[in-house]
Design an enzyme around this catalytic site. Structure first.
Site, PDB file in Angstrom:
ATOM      1  N   ASP A  67       0.804  -1.216   0.000  1.00 44.08           N
ATOM      2  CA  ASP A  67       0.000   0.000   0.000  1.00 44.08           C
ATOM      3  C   ASP A  67       0.843   1.275   0.000  1.00 44.08           C
ATOM      4  OD1 ASP A  67       0.921  -0.522   2.576  1.00 44.08           O
ATOM      5  OD2 ASP A  67      -1.045  -0.869   3.418  1.00 44.08           O
ATOM      6  N   ASN A 136      -7.799  -2.565  14.110  1.00 43.24           N
ATOM      7  CA  ASN A 136      -9.189  -2.783  13.681  1.00 43.24           C
ATOM      8  C   ASN A 136      -9.293  -3.998  12.751  1.00 43.24           C
ATOM      9  OD1 ASN A 136      -8.166  -1.914  11.244  1.00 43.24           O
ATOM     10  ND2 ASN A 136      -9.361  -0.032  11.130  1.00 43.24           N
ATOM     11  N   HIS A 138      -7.429  -4.550   9.989  1.00 40.24           N
ATOM     12  CA  HIS A 138      -7.101  -4.354   8.571  1.00 40.24           C
ATOM     13  C   HIS A 138      -5.812  -5.084   8.190  1.00 40.24           C
ATOM     14  CE1 HIS A 138      -4.824  -0.302   9.415  1.00 40.24           C
ATOM     15  NE2 HIS A 138      -3.947  -1.286   9.336  1.00 40.24           N
ATOM     16  N   GLU A 143      -9.737  -1.860   5.012  1.00 43.03           N
ATOM     17  CA  GLU A 143     -10.378  -1.505   6.271  1.00 43.03           C
ATOM     18  C   GLU A 143     -11.657  -2.321   6.469  1.00 43.03           C
ATOM     19  OE1 GLU A 143      -8.654   0.156   8.242  1.00 43.03           O
ATOM     20  OE2 GLU A 143      -8.399   2.263   7.746  1.00 43.03           O
TER      21      GLU A 143
HETATM   22  C1  F6R Z   1       1.381  -1.444   6.155  1.00 43.87           C
HETATM   23  C2  F6R Z   1       0.125  -2.139   6.257  1.00 43.87           C
HETATM   24  C3  F6R Z   1      -0.702  -2.109   7.507  1.00 43.87           C
HETATM   25  C4  F6R Z   1       0.105  -2.406   8.762  1.00 43.87           C
HETATM   26  C5  F6R Z   1      -0.797  -2.327   9.997  1.00 43.87           C
HETATM   27  C6  F6R Z   1      -0.017  -2.550  11.277  1.00 43.87           C
HETATM   28  O1  F6R Z   1       1.932  -1.632   4.862  1.00 43.87           O
HETATM   29  O2  F6R Z   1      -0.249  -2.710   5.306  1.00 43.87           O
HETATM   30  O3  F6R Z   1      -1.740  -3.051   7.381  1.00 43.87           O
HETATM   31  O4  F6R Z   1       0.676  -3.677   8.661  1.00 43.87           O
HETATM   32  O5  F6R Z   1      -1.406  -1.084  10.057  1.00 43.87           O
HETATM   33  O6  F6R Z   1       0.864  -1.485  11.462  1.00 43.87           O
HETATM   34  P1  F6R Z   1       1.973  -1.505  12.583  1.00 43.87           P
HETATM   35  O7  F6R Z   1       2.935  -2.584  12.225  1.00 43.87           O
HETATM   36  O8  F6R Z   1       2.608  -0.142  12.532  1.00 43.87           O
HETATM   37  O9  F6R Z   1       1.270  -1.784  13.867  1.00 43.87           O
END
Ligand code: F6R
Length: 241
Positions: A67, A136, A138, A143
């Site tokens: 992403d 959440n 994702h 989302e």
């Molecule tokens: C990032 C991504 C997100 C993160 C998720 C957890 O490329 O795809 O899904 O993996 O938000 O983020 P952290 O590791 O910062 O808790």
């Protein structure tokens, strides 16, 4: 599903890096799907160290990131392009012309999404997809919503995602409101998926994702249907020994 419970973040980062390194050793020209965020930082540090020591060779590897924030240029220090360059690509011997991150400056994100999925497919799909999980539920920036979205697409970020990511920006107002994310099709078509979750704040959603109903309200729950899912987790946070 294979679940690897680790004592702490250091061990989780070593285990996850070992899964990725063994993929690269078995298939030197493999296609990796990569994630950003805090969770994979230790994993990337291990891969950089092992590459430096001559234990893993990334010279033939290709990668596609999950992403990117809309509106951030690759040079912006909170863009995922920048994150990948500084935390991994500049530290391993990968050919950076073979590393791909969705274009956050695209004028027409729908055509970018289609082209991104077609590109992944033309390279034979992803061999190993690394994922973190949002509080959440994702994965990527898929989302919680009413249906799983298959293609790479534009999303409006949930407020709780913007709040969670505000720690990387000077204020929440600077966190972009939209992102482009790989959809469930390319993720689920990956031949192997490696999901990481580290810290007490991730345990409840991890349990819901792995043991609860498969529902787009918990996007990571779709991984229960993947034929080769490895989960590496630790209850302790990244700053706890
Ligand atoms: C990032 C991504 C997100 C993160 C998720 C957890 O490329 O795809 O899904 O993996 O938000 O983020 P952290 O590791 O910062 O808790």
């Amino acid at each position: 599903m294979r679940i690897i419970r680790c004592e702490n973040y250091k061990e989780a980062s070593e285990k996850a890096a070992a899964v990725i390194a063994s993929q690269v050793i078995q298939k030197p020209d493999c296609v990796l799907g990569l994630a950003t965020g805090s969770t994979p930082l230790g994993t990337y540090a291990n891969l950089a160290k092992w590459c430096d020591e001559g234990l893993v060779d990334f010279s033939k590897v290709m990668s596609f990131n999950l992403d990117e924030y809309m509106g951030l240029s690759p040079e912006h220090d909170q863009s995922y392009h920048y994150f990948m360059k500084h935390n991994l690509f500049d530290k391993i011997n990968i050919d950076q012309s073979r590393t791909f991150v969705p274009d956050g400056l695209a004028e027409d994100p729908s055509s970018v999404g289609e082209a991104y999925d077609a590109h992944i497919a033309s390279e034979g799909g992803i061999d190993l997809q690394l994922l973190g999980i949002g509080r959440n539920g994702h994965i990527g920036f898929n989302e919680p919503c009413d249906e799983f979205v298959a293609p790479t697409h534009l999303v409006t970020l949930k407020e709780n995602t913007r709040e969670a990511n505000a720690r990387f920006f000077t204020s929440i107002d600077e966190v972009p409101t939209q992102a482009i994310t790989m959809g469930m099709k390319s993720i689920m078509q990956a031949r192997k998926v490696l999901l990481m979750a580290c810290g007490p704040d991730k345990m409840e959603i991890l349990k819901a994702a792995l043991e609860g109903p498969v529902t787009p309200q918990v996007p990571a729950s779709i991984l229960q249907l993947h034929k080769d899912l490895v989960v590496v987790y630790c209850e302790r946070g990244q700053d706890e020994a």
